[in-house]
Design a protein around this motif. Structure first.
Motif, short mmCIF file in Angstrom:
data_model
loop_
_atom_site.label_atom_id
_atom_site.label_comp_id
_atom_site.label_asym_id
_atom_site.label_seq_id
_atom_site.Cartn_x
_atom_site.Cartn_y
_atom_site.Cartn_z
N ILE A 7 0.85 -1.19 0.00
CA ILE A 7 0.00 0.00 0.00
C ILE A 7 0.89 1.24 0.00
N PRO A 8 1.04 1.92 -1.14
CA PRO A 8 1.81 3.16 -1.18
C PRO A 8 1.04 4.27 -0.47
N ALA A 9 1.71 4.92 0.48
CA ALA A 9 1.05 5.98 1.25
C ALA A 9 2.07 7.04 1.64
N THR A 20 -3.20 18.45 5.84
CA THR A 20 -2.21 17.38 5.69
C THR A 20 -0.79 17.85 5.94
N LYS A 21 -0.62 19.03 6.50
CA LYS A 21 0.74 19.49 6.81
C LYS A 21 1.42 18.57 7.82
N ALA A 22 0.67 18.11 8.83
CA ALA A 22 1.25 17.25 9.85
C ALA A 22 0.50 15.93 9.99
N SER A 23 -0.53 15.72 9.16
CA SER A 23 -1.32 14.49 9.23
C SER A 23 -1.46 13.91 7.83
N PRO A 24 -1.24 12.63 7.64
CA PRO A 24 -1.30 12.03 6.30
C PRO A 24 -2.70 12.11 5.70
N LYS A 25 -2.76 12.30 4.39
CA LYS A 25 -4.07 12.32 3.74
C LYS A 25 -4.75 10.96 3.87
N GLU A 26 -3.95 9.89 3.98
CA GLU A 26 -4.52 8.54 4.13
C GLU A 26 -5.25 8.36 5.45
N LEU A 52 2.60 -4.53 3.39
CA LEU A 52 3.67 -3.55 3.52
C LEU A 52 3.13 -2.18 3.14
N ILE A 53 3.20 -1.24 4.07
CA ILE A 53 2.79 0.14 3.79
C ILE A 53 4.03 0.98 3.53
N ILE A 54 4.08 1.60 2.37
CA ILE A 54 5.19 2.50 2.01
C ILE A 54 4.81 3.89 2.51
N SER A 55 5.46 4.33 3.56
CA SER A 55 5.12 5.63 4.15
C SER A 55 6.24 6.62 3.89
N GLY A 56 6.19 7.74 4.57
CA GLY A 56 7.21 8.77 4.38
C GLY A 56 7.21 9.70 5.57
N LYS A 57 7.91 10.80 5.42
CA LYS A 57 8.02 11.77 6.51
C LYS A 57 6.63 12.29 6.89
N GLY A 58 6.38 12.36 8.19
CA GLY A 58 5.11 12.86 8.68
C GLY A 58 3.98 11.86 8.66
N LYS A 59 4.32 10.57 8.44
CA LYS A 59 3.27 9.55 8.32
C LYS A 59 3.22 8.63 9.54
N ARG A 60 3.85 9.01 10.62
CA ARG A 60 3.94 8.14 11.79
C ARG A 60 2.56 7.76 12.34
N SER A 61 1.58 8.63 12.16
CA SER A 61 0.25 8.34 12.71
C SER A 61 -0.39 7.11 12.06
N ILE A 99 7.82 0.71 5.67
CA ILE A 99 9.12 1.17 5.20
C ILE A 99 8.92 2.57 4.65
N ARG A 100 9.92 3.42 4.81
CA ARG A 100 9.79 4.81 4.36
C ARG A 100 10.41 5.02 2.98
N GLN A 101 9.67 5.70 2.14
CA GLN A 101 10.22 6.19 0.88
C GLN A 101 11.01 7.45 1.21
N LYS A 102 12.30 7.42 0.98
CA LYS A 102 13.17 8.50 1.45
C LYS A 102 12.91 9.83 0.75
N GLU A 103 12.55 9.77 -0.53
CA GLU A 103 12.20 10.96 -1.28
C GLU A 103 10.92 10.68 -2.06
N ILE A 104 10.11 11.70 -2.27
CA ILE A 104 8.88 11.54 -3.05
C ILE A 104 9.28 11.53 -4.52
N SER A 105 9.46 10.32 -5.05
CA SER A 105 9.99 10.18 -6.42
C SER A 105 9.07 9.36 -7.31
N GLY A 106 7.78 9.37 -7.00
CA GLY A 106 6.83 8.71 -7.88
C GLY A 106 6.33 7.38 -7.35
N LEU A 107 5.17 6.95 -7.90
CA LEU A 107 4.57 5.69 -7.48
C LEU A 107 5.46 4.51 -7.83
#
Length: 291
Positions: A7-9, A20-26, A52-61, A99-107
Motif C-alpha cells: 500500500i503506497p502511502a 495534511t501538513k502534519a497528518s497524512p491524507k490517508e 507492507l505500507i510504504i510511508s514517508g516523513k510525517g506519516k507516523r500516525s 518502510i519509508r520512501q526517502k524521497e517523493i519520487s513517484g509511485l
C-alpha cells in the motif's frame, strides 16, 4: 498464490493543505474511519494478511493507528465500551510492516521499495487514498484473474470520454465483458488519442518482473518514476490484463470527492442515515436559490 499486498502511502497530500501538513491524507476520516483502514480491510477481505505500507516523513500516525494502545484499551474495557473490540481488531487485522520512501519520487519508485519484502512472488498493490466499495473485494477479483492467467492484472473503470485526459488509460482486445488483453497503457492521453475510456483504478496484481522493469524505467513526468511507464516496458515481454471493476471507486485525493464520499457513507450508516437524509433535504431546499 498472492499472499502479500503493498500500500503506497507516502505522498504529500498537497491538495488537502493545511490539514495534511502534519497528518497524512490517508488518515483523513470517512466519518470516523481513516481512509487507509478501508484499504487494509480490502486486502484482508481478499485473503491477504501480510501487508507492507510504504510511508514517508510525517506519516507516523499511520503506524500508530495500527499499533496497540494499552491505556486506551484499558479505559474502554473498564467502561465496557463497544469500541473496545474494534480498537483491538486494528492491531490484529493483519501483519502490517512499514518502510519509508526517502524521497517523493513517484509511485514506481515507491513500489520498488517493496522488492525485498515481496521477493520473487506476485503481489497486490492498493493505493492508500482510494476506497472501492464492492460486494466482492476488487483485490480478490484481480487475484482470481491472476490465478487463471499468471500475469499482471490491472483494475480499470469506465470514465466519460471527455475525462480520459485525467487518467492512465488502457487499450487492447476484449476477452469478455469485463476482461481485456492489454496492448497499450497511456498516461493522460488526449480524448482523440485515447485507445478506450477505461481508466486505471488504483488496484493491481503485479508479477515480480515489475522490479526489473522499474530498474530500466527513467524518471518521467515531474522527474518521478511512474508505475505506468514501467508497466509499458513490462508489456513488451509479458501478457497483461485489465479487469473492469465490479464496484464503485472513491478517490479521496481531492476535496470534492472526499466530501461526496462522506455523504454517501453517512447515508449507509443506520444510526444516523434517516436524520442525515432529512438534514440534507433541508440544506438543499434552503440553498436552492443560490445555484
Amino acid at each position: 498464490m498472492v499472499k502479500k499486498a503493498v500500500i503506497p502511502a507516502a505522498g504529500l497530500g498537497t491538495r488537502f493543505l493545511p490539514a495534511t501538513k502534519a497528518s497524512p491524507k490517508e488518515m483523513l476520516p470517512i466519518i470516523d474511519t481513516p481512509t487507509i483502514q478501508y484499504v487494509v480491510q480490502e486486502a484482508v477481505d481478499s485473503g491477504i494478511e501480510d501487508i507492507l505500507i510504504i510511508s514517508g516523513k510525517g506519516k507516523r500516525s499511520i503506524e500508530d493507528h495500527f499499533d496497540r494502545h494499552p491505556e486506551l484499551e484499558e479505559r474502554l474495557l473498564e467502561k465496557e465500551d463497544k469500541m473496545y473490540d474494534e480498537i483491538m481488531h486494528l492491531s490484529d487485522m493483519a501483519n502490517i510492516h512499514f518502510i519509508r520512501q526517502k524521497e517523493i519520487s513517484g509511485l514506481g519508485d515507491a513500489i520498488y521499495y517493496a522488492r525485498h519484502h515481496t521477493g520473487n512472488e506476485p503481489f497486490a498493490v492498493l493505493l492508500g487514498d482510494t476506497i472501492i466499495n464492492s460486494v466482492i473485494p476488487v483485490t480478490q477479483q484481480l487475484i482470481d484473474i491472476y490465478e487463471q492467467y499468471q500475469s499482471t492484472v490491472i483494475a480499470v473503470e469506465t470514465v466519460p470520454h471527455d475525462k480520459v485526459s485525467r487518467y492512465g488509460i488502457v487499450g487492447g482486445s476484449m476477452m469478455s465483458d469485463t476482461l481485456m488483453n492489454l496492448d497499450q497503457l497511456i498516461e493522460k492521453p488526449s480524448m482523440e488519442s485515447a485507445p478506450s475510456n477505461l481508466a486505471i483504478a488504483g488496484r493491481y496484481v503485479l508479477t515480480p518482473e515489475i522490479y526489473t522493469a522499474l530498474e530500466k524505467t527513467p524518471p518521467g513526468k515531474n522527474n518521478e518514476v511512474q508505475l505506468t511507464d514501467a508497466m509499458v516496458n513490462l508489456l513488451k515481454s509479458e501478457s497483461m490484463y485489465a479487469h473492469t471493476i465490479e464496484g464503485k471507486r472513491y478517490d479521496i485525493g481531492n476535496k470534492l470527492d472526499f466530501l461526496k464520499t462522506n455523504v454517501e457513507f453517512a447515508l449507509r450508516r443506520k444510526e444516523f442515515a434517516a436524520p442525515f437524509y432529512n438534514f440534507l433535504k433541508e440544506i438543499v431546499e434552503s440553498h436552492k436559490d443560490q445555484f
